[in-house]
Design an enzyme around this catalytic site. Structure first.
Site, PDB file in Angstrom:
ATOM      1  N   ASP A  42      -0.079  -0.362  10.811  1.00 41.06           N
ATOM      2  CA  ASP A  42       0.587  -1.198   9.807  1.00 41.06           C
ATOM      3  C   ASP A  42       1.323  -2.358  10.482  1.00 41.06           C
ATOM      4  O   ASP A  42       1.245  -3.510  10.027  1.00 41.06           O
ATOM      5  CB  ASP A  42       1.598  -0.374   9.003  1.00 41.06           C
ATOM      6  CG  ASP A  42       0.938   0.627   8.069  1.00 41.06           C
ATOM      7  OD1 ASP A  42      -0.194   0.380   7.635  1.00 41.06           O
ATOM      8  OD2 ASP A  42       1.574   1.662   7.783  1.00 41.06           O
TER       9      ASP A  42
ATOM     10  N   CYS B 190     -11.822   0.243  19.840  1.00 40.26           N
ATOM     11  CA  CYS B 190     -12.084  -0.159  21.220  1.00 40.26           C
ATOM     12  C   CYS B 190     -12.091  -1.680  21.374  1.00 40.26           C
ATOM     13  O   CYS B 190     -11.623  -2.212  22.382  1.00 40.26           O
ATOM     14  CB  CYS B 190     -13.375   0.469  21.747  1.00 40.26           C
ATOM     15  SG  CYS B 190     -14.880   0.021  20.876  1.00 40.26           S
TER      16      CYS B 190
ATOM     17  N   HIS C 187       0.838  -1.196   0.000  1.00 38.75           N
ATOM     18  CA  HIS C 187       0.000   0.000   0.000  1.00 38.75           C
ATOM     19  C   HIS C 187       0.876   1.251   0.000  1.00 38.75           C
ATOM     20  O   HIS C 187       2.097   1.170   0.152  1.00 38.75           O
ATOM     21  CB  HIS C 187      -1.001   0.014   1.166  1.00 38.75           C
ATOM     22  CG  HIS C 187      -0.423   0.336   2.508  1.00 38.75           C
ATOM     23  ND1 HIS C 187       0.347  -0.544   3.227  1.00 38.75           N
ATOM     24  CD2 HIS C 187      -0.525   1.447   3.282  1.00 38.75           C
ATOM     25  CE1 HIS C 187       0.682  -0.006   4.383  1.00 38.75           C
ATOM     26  NE2 HIS C 187       0.178   1.211   4.444  1.00 38.75           N
TER      27      HIS C 187
ATOM     28  N   HIS D  96     -19.523   1.140  22.032  1.00 40.48           N
ATOM     29  CA  HIS D  96     -18.254   1.381  22.698  1.00 40.48           C
ATOM     30  C   HIS D  96     -18.081   0.387  23.838  1.00 40.48           C
ATOM     31  O   HIS D  96     -19.057  -0.052  24.451  1.00 40.48           O
ATOM     32  CB  HIS D  96     -18.185   2.810  23.239  1.00 40.48           C
ATOM     33  CG  HIS D  96     -16.827   3.195  23.746  1.00 40.48           C
ATOM     34  ND1 HIS D  96     -15.691   3.083  22.991  1.00 40.48           N
ATOM     35  CD2 HIS D  96     -16.429   3.691  24.952  1.00 40.48           C
ATOM     36  CE1 HIS D  96     -14.645   3.496  23.697  1.00 40.48           C
ATOM     37  NE2 HIS D  96     -15.072   3.860  24.885  1.00 40.48           N
TER      38      HIS D  96
ATOM     39  N   HIS E 119       1.661   5.400   1.218  1.00 40.31           N
ATOM     40  CA  HIS E 119       1.517   6.443   2.235  1.00 40.31           C
ATOM     41  C   HIS E 119       1.570   7.783   1.502  1.00 40.31           C
ATOM     42  O   HIS E 119       2.656   8.313   1.245  1.00 40.31           O
ATOM     43  CB  HIS E 119       2.633   6.369   3.271  1.00 40.31           C
ATOM     44  CG  HIS E 119       2.393   5.374   4.350  1.00 40.31           C
ATOM     45  ND1 HIS E 119       3.238   5.230   5.438  1.00 40.31           N
ATOM     46  CD2 HIS E 119       1.405   4.467   4.543  1.00 40.31           C
ATOM     47  CE1 HIS E 119       2.784   4.273   6.240  1.00 40.31           C
ATOM     48  NE2 HIS E 119       1.678   3.789   5.700  1.00 40.31           N
TER      49      HIS E 119
ATOM     50  N   HIS F  95      -9.802   2.564  27.489  1.00 41.14           N
ATOM     51  CA  HIS F  95     -10.678   2.523  26.315  1.00 41.14           C
ATOM     52  C   HIS F  95     -10.071   3.295  25.166  1.00 41.14           C
ATOM     53  O   HIS F  95      -9.023   3.944  25.291  1.00 41.14           O
ATOM     54  CB  HIS F  95     -12.081   3.031  26.667  1.00 41.14           C
ATOM     55  CG  HIS F  95     -12.170   4.491  27.004  1.00 41.14           C
ATOM     56  ND1 HIS F  95     -13.277   5.262  26.742  1.00 41.14           N
ATOM     57  CD2 HIS F  95     -11.281   5.344  27.597  1.00 41.14           C
ATOM     58  CE1 HIS F  95     -13.092   6.489  27.164  1.00 41.14           C
ATOM     59  NE2 HIS F  95     -11.895   6.576  27.677  1.00 41.14           N
TER      60      HIS F  95
END
Length: 240
Positions: free
Chosen positions: A85, A130, A72, A198, A74, A210
Site C-alpha cells: 500500500d 521480482c 480500498h 523470473h 482490509h 530476488h
C-alpha cells in the site's frame, strides 16, 4: 480533506460488506459541483495481487470529476497501510483511505517519500514482485526503469507480451555471455513455465537478490537450482 474522506467511510463499508472476503476498491472523486463522492470500482485482482481497480471504472470516474484519493478495504485486517500500500501511495501521488471490514476503523495516508526495503518485502504481484525489486535496486544507482502493466500469469501463454524479452533493450540492457557474470548483472530464469518468468540481480560472490512468488524478497546463494534454470545474463550500459 481528512474530514471529507472520513465522511465517505460509511459508503466504503457498504461496498466492503458486498465484496468480502475480497478487498473492495474505489475512488474519492470531487464532482463538478465540488462535492466529494465515493465511486465504487471493480477489483480485477487475482492470485497474489491485493487490488487492481478496473481500468474502465477508473476512466469513468475521471469523467465525472477529479480523483482526489484511492480507497480500498482490509477485510479482517488492520487498516494500517501495508508495504505494498505504501508503495502504491507513492506511485499514485494521492492520499489513500483504507477501511477495515467489518469494524469500520480506517486510516488516511499520504505520500511521504517512502521506499520499501529490498529485503523482506512480501510478494504482491505487480507491486512487490521480482521486476519491482529490480526496478528499486537500480533506482538506488540513479537508473530509472519503466514500470510495465502486467497481468497475473502473463508468462503462461506461448504468445502475447513478454515482460523481459520485449523490454530489456529499451531499458538499456544487453545480453552478455553467462561466463562473464558479475555484480549488478540481471539473471533471467524460467521456473516451471514455458517462458522466462523470473529475474534476479547478481550481487557478486555467488549471491543473488530476488523475489519469488509467495515468498519475501531475499538474498540467496546462486545455487544449482537457479543456475540450471538460467536462460540469459543481462548487463546495463551504466555498468560497462
Amino acid at each position: 480533506m481528512n474530514d471529507e474522506l472520513t465522511a465517505l467511510v460509511p459508503y466504503v463499508r457498504i461496498h466492503a460488506e458486498a465484496e468480502a472476503p475480497r478487498e473492495c476498491c474505489g475512488l474519492a472523486v470531487r464532482d463538478t459541483s465540488g462535492l466529494l463522492v465515493y465511486v465504487a470500482c471493480r477489483n480485477e485482482a487475482r492470485d497474489h495481487e491485493h487490488f487492481i481497480i478496473n481500468a474502465t471504472d477508473y476512466a469513468r470516474a475521471e469523467d465525472t470529476g477529479t480523483i482526489v484519493a484511492i480507497v480500498h478495504s482490509h477485510p479482517y485486517a488492520d487498516p494500517a497501510p501495508s508495504l505494498a500500500d505504501r508503495a502504491g501511495i507513492e506511485d499514485t501521488e494521492l492520499p489513500w483511505l483504507i477501511v477495515n471490514h467489518p469494524l469500520g476503523t480506517y486510516t488516511i495516508s499520504r505520500p511521504e517519500g517512502f521506499a520499501a526495503p529490498l529485503i523482506g518485502r512480501p510478494f504482491v504481484h505487480g507491486v512487490h514482485d521480482c521486476y519491482a525489486l529490480v526496478r528499486d535496486y537500480f533506482a538506488k544507482f540513479g537508473i530509472p526503469l519503466n514500470d510495465y502493466t502486467r497481468s497475473w500469469g502473463w508468462w503462461e501463454g506461448a504468445s502475447g507480451p513478454d515482460l523481459y524479452r520485449d523490454n530489456f533493450v529499451r531499458e538499456g540492457f544487453r545480453e552478455v555471455p553467462r561466463e562473464t557474470l558479475r555484480e549488478h548483472d540481471l539473471i533471467l530464469m524460467r521456473i516451471r513455465a514455458p517462458r522466462e518468468n523470473h529475474m534476479a540481480v547478481y550481487l557478486g560472490h555467488g549471491v543473488i537478490l530476488h523475489h519469488l512468488i509467495g515468498q519475501p524478497s531475499r538474498r540467496e546463494t546462486y545455487q544449482e537450482f537457479y543456475q540450471r534454470r538460467t536462460t540469459a545474463v543481462l548487463r546495463h550500459r551504466s555498468f560497462p
